[in-house]
Design an enzyme around this catalytic site. Structure first.
Site, PDB file in Angstrom:
ATOM      1  CE  LYS A 118      -4.460   1.059   0.472  1.00 44.70           C
ATOM      2  NZ  LYS A 118      -5.843   0.296  -0.099  1.00 44.70           N
TER       3      LYS A 118
HETATM    4  P1  NAP Z   1     -12.948   7.866  -2.643  1.00 40.64           P
HETATM    5  O1  NAP Z   1     -13.503   7.745  -4.046  1.00 40.64           O
HETATM    6  O2  NAP Z   1     -11.869   8.781  -2.183  1.00 40.64           O
HETATM    7  O3  NAP Z   1     -14.217   8.170  -1.762  1.00 40.64           O
HETATM    8  C1  NAP Z   1     -14.169   8.239  -0.423  1.00 40.64           C
HETATM    9  C2  NAP Z   1     -15.782   8.578  -0.167  1.00 40.64           C
HETATM   10  O4  NAP Z   1     -15.634   8.669   1.612  1.00 40.64           O
HETATM   11  C3  NAP Z   1     -15.895  10.013  -0.586  1.00 40.64           C
HETATM   12  O5  NAP Z   1     -17.299  10.208  -0.609  1.00 40.64           O
HETATM   13  C4  NAP Z   1     -15.742  10.942   0.948  1.00 40.64           C
HETATM   14  O6  NAP Z   1     -16.331  12.092   0.861  1.00 40.64           O
HETATM   15  C5  NAP Z   1     -15.918  10.110   1.925  1.00 40.64           C
HETATM   16  N1  NAP Z   1     -15.399  10.415   3.103  1.00 40.64           N
HETATM   17  C6  NAP Z   1     -14.076  10.685   3.291  1.00 40.64           C
HETATM   18  N2  NAP Z   1     -13.880  10.882   4.620  1.00 40.64           N
HETATM   19  C7  NAP Z   1     -15.244  10.635   5.254  1.00 40.64           C
HETATM   20  C8  NAP Z   1     -15.624  10.929   6.460  1.00 40.64           C
HETATM   21  N3  NAP Z   1     -14.666  11.239   7.631  1.00 40.64           N
HETATM   22  N4  NAP Z   1     -17.016  10.734   6.876  1.00 40.64           N
HETATM   23  C9  NAP Z   1     -17.653  10.393   5.709  1.00 40.64           C
HETATM   24  N5  NAP Z   1     -17.385  10.188   4.534  1.00 40.64           N
HETATM   25  C10 NAP Z   1     -16.200  10.440   4.278  1.00 40.64           C
HETATM   26  O7  NAP Z   1     -12.479   6.568  -2.156  1.00 40.64           O
HETATM   27  P2  NAP Z   1     -12.692   4.922  -2.355  1.00 40.64           P
HETATM   28  O8  NAP Z   1     -11.800   4.420  -3.308  1.00 40.64           O
HETATM   29  O9  NAP Z   1     -14.290   4.954  -2.709  1.00 40.64           O
HETATM   30  O10 NAP Z   1     -12.351   4.348  -1.086  1.00 40.64           O
HETATM   31  C11 NAP Z   1     -13.197   4.176   0.095  1.00 40.64           C
HETATM   32  C12 NAP Z   1     -12.849   3.283   1.005  1.00 40.64           C
HETATM   33  O11 NAP Z   1     -12.597   1.726   0.349  1.00 40.64           O
HETATM   34  C13 NAP Z   1     -11.444   3.412   1.771  1.00 40.64           C
HETATM   35  O12 NAP Z   1     -11.160   2.644   2.826  1.00 40.64           O
HETATM   36  C14 NAP Z   1     -10.488   2.320   0.598  1.00 40.64           C
HETATM   37  O13 NAP Z   1      -9.364   2.019   1.314  1.00 40.64           O
HETATM   38  C15 NAP Z   1     -11.572   1.281   0.445  1.00 40.64           C
HETATM   39  N6  NAP Z   1     -11.359   0.540  -0.969  1.00 40.64           N
HETATM   40  C16 NAP Z   1     -11.235   1.009  -2.114  1.00 40.64           C
HETATM   41  C17 NAP Z   1     -11.317   0.402  -3.280  1.00 40.64           C
HETATM   42  C18 NAP Z   1     -10.948   1.004  -4.517  1.00 40.64           C
HETATM   43  O14 NAP Z   1     -10.857  -0.035  -5.693  1.00 40.64           O
HETATM   44  N7  NAP Z   1     -11.311   2.280  -4.850  1.00 40.64           N
HETATM   45  C19 NAP Z   1     -10.803  -1.040  -2.880  1.00 40.64           C
HETATM   46  C20 NAP Z   1     -10.966  -1.588  -1.784  1.00 40.64           C
HETATM   47  C21 NAP Z   1     -11.161  -0.918  -0.862  1.00 40.64           C
HETATM   48  P3  NAP Z   1     -15.854  13.380   0.058  1.00 40.64           P
HETATM   49  O15 NAP Z   1     -16.143  13.149  -1.438  1.00 40.64           O
HETATM   50  O16 NAP Z   1     -16.778  14.527   0.493  1.00 40.64           O
HETATM   51  O17 NAP Z   1     -14.578  13.624   0.016  1.00 40.64           O
END
Ligand code: NAP
Length: 428
Positions: A118
């Site tokens: 990571k």
């Molecule tokens: P992302 O596209 O950046 O979206 C994150 C979302 O969470 C956004 O809507 C953000 O709001 C919101 N957020 C951030 N901080 C927050 C808080 N304190 N309270 C409430 N909402 C909050 O990220 P993502 O890729 O979807 O990833 C989300 C999670 O999934 C992470 O834990 C990541 O490690 C995990 N994950 C992601 C993937 C992948 O393929 N992307 C795969 C496995 C796991 P804003 O839009 O207002 O910033």
């Protein structure tokens, strides 16, 4: 049942950082590991290697700014490192260590031939211009270049990184190598060797595993009320797939606040609103609610798809959902996990529920290496099959051993990693 006594007494359970949370999880899993593999378990409690880098960039106003970046390879026993890159002001080495370790376990749970890695940069990307973001990405990619390569370590998107960031990383690596190196990163645009289906893959895996769990606990997805925290790559796709399957998405939360409609929100309209206004607040046919009240919303399914440590002792007792799916990594604190178990709430753990992203990343890597690309139907069918099989293996093991799904998933993943170590032996 796991016991709260498994949390080491020197740690205040309310203030566990992500790495300590991971260590508690390993602690809980160890007694359930096969006896011949158990002595090898300490391997899992240490990252193989970690890189801390300074990322200096020239800002648009001519000044220089420094950001701290990391890339951690937790374990490479089963293959090259694989795991996303996060841009967030809270990124620390300990967080990246934990996220890399969860990747080790996750990749083994869905049995893709990768180790766990990571990366992250401590930065608030919303304060940077596009040109500054590109300079930050290219400098960070150059600084961690010694770790990267299609057979060494392959990044992907995570919070606040996307296919544009992946394209810059791929281009930077390619320039340094003097050749086009598609397989060095996944989550790329389709025009650059990205895979069809990758964008929605994590949300799709969240959806598929939730459907599997719902079937087993006698819950119908059609008509089920769903609350989703996080409306980014994972949360938005998951919410859309639930709505398309006839569920009612009754609450959504992003970093700016929470919205609610007991009759069901229009997820696509919320996405359009959020893209235009950078907030969910004010989305069509929605009422804003306090973030604290989001957790107590009347819902059957809760999807945590934002950040670590969101479900804690502060809110675990108020959650009304019977089923929680961890789209995010590490959203549930170890103490809250026990409260949810005691309350009979089924939790589909992150290392299983959000593994759809890395599974299609694996497909993307295979397609890039073989220079032969699959149809979206093939990709989704293979993804669904892998997620369903992994879910069944974890569910059956949990039932057979009388343990939580998280413990069962960790046992499955950790045993695969430790079996690889056992066969490889100790060098020299
Ligand atoms: P992302 O596209 O950046 O979206 C994150 C979302 O969470 C956004 O809507 C953000 O709001 C919101 N957020 C951030 N901080 C927050 C808080 N304190 N309270 C409430 N909402 C909050 O990220 P993502 O890729 O979807 O990833 C989300 C999670 O999934 C992470 O834990 C990541 O490690 C995990 N994950 C992601 C993937 C992948 O393929 N992307 C795969 C496995 C796991 P804003 O839009 O207002 O910033």
């Amino acid at each position: 049942m796991d016991n709260v006594a498994h949390i080491p007494s020197y740690l205040s359970a309310e203030h566990l950082g992500p790495w300590e949370t991971y260590l508690v999880q390993i602690d809980r899993v160890e007694p359930h590991l096969a006896a011949d593999l158990r002595p090898l378990a300490p391997i899992l409690t240490r990252p193989k290697r970690a890189l801390i880098v300074d990322v200096p960039i020239r800002l648009d106003n001519g000044e220089m700014a420094h950001f701290e970046g990391y890339r951690v390879q937790h374990n490479l026993a089963r293959g090259p490192g694989k795991g996303g890159i996060r841009y967030h002001p809270d990124v620390t080495l300990a967080e990246v260590m934990a996220l890399s370790a969860w990747m080790t376990v996750k990749n083994a749970v869905v049995n893709v031939p990768f180790g766990g890695a990571k990366g992250g940069v401590r930065v608030e990307p919303k304060t940077l211009s596009l040109a500054e973001l590109e300079r930050l990405t290219r400098r960070y990619a150059s600084e961690i270049n010694i770790f990267l390569g299609q057979d060494k370590d392959i990044p992907a998107p995570d919070i606040n990184t996307n296919e544009q960031v992946m394209a810059w990383i791929m281009d930077t690596f390619s320039m340094n190598e003097g050749k086009t190196a598609m397989g060095v990163v996944t989550g790329k645009p389709v025009s650059l060797g990205g895979s069809l289906g990758r964008k929605d893959a994590t949300g799709r895996g969240v959806f598929v595993t939730t459907v599997e769990a719902a079937q087993r606990i006698g819950m119908s997805i059609a008509g089920a009320r769903v609350a989703v925290q996080g409306f980014g790559n994972v949360g938005e796709a998951a919410a859309r797939l639930f709505a398309d399957a006839g569920a009612k998405v009754v609450a959504l939360q992003d970093s700016t606040g929470s919205i609610h409609n007991p009759g069901g929100l229009d997820v696509r309209a919320a996405k359009v609103w959020s893209l235009a206004h950078h907030t969910l607040i004010g989305a069509p046919d929605s009422e804003p609610i306090d973030n604290a009240d989001f957790w107590g919303v009347d819902a059957d399914i809760l999807v945590a798809a934002a950040m670590e440590n969101q479900i804690t002792t502060a809110n675990a007792g108020r959650i009304r959902a019977r089923l929680i799916t961890e789209g995010a990594n590490g959203p549930t604190s170890p103490e809250a996990d026990l409260i949810l178990q005691e309350r009979g709430i089924t939790v589909i753990p992150d290392v299983l529920a959000n593994a759809g992203g890395v599974t299609v990343s694996y497909f993307e890597w295979v397609q890039d290496i073989s220079a032969f690309f699959w149809t979206e139907e093939e990709i989704n069918a293979r993804l669904d099959r892998i997620m369903r099989e992994a879910f069944a293996a974890v569910w059956d093991a949990a039932r057979a051993k009388g343990i939580a799904l998280r413990t069962a998933a960790f046992v499955l993943g950790c045993e695969r990693v430790l079996a690889a170590h056992q066969m490889r032996g100790l060098y020299p």
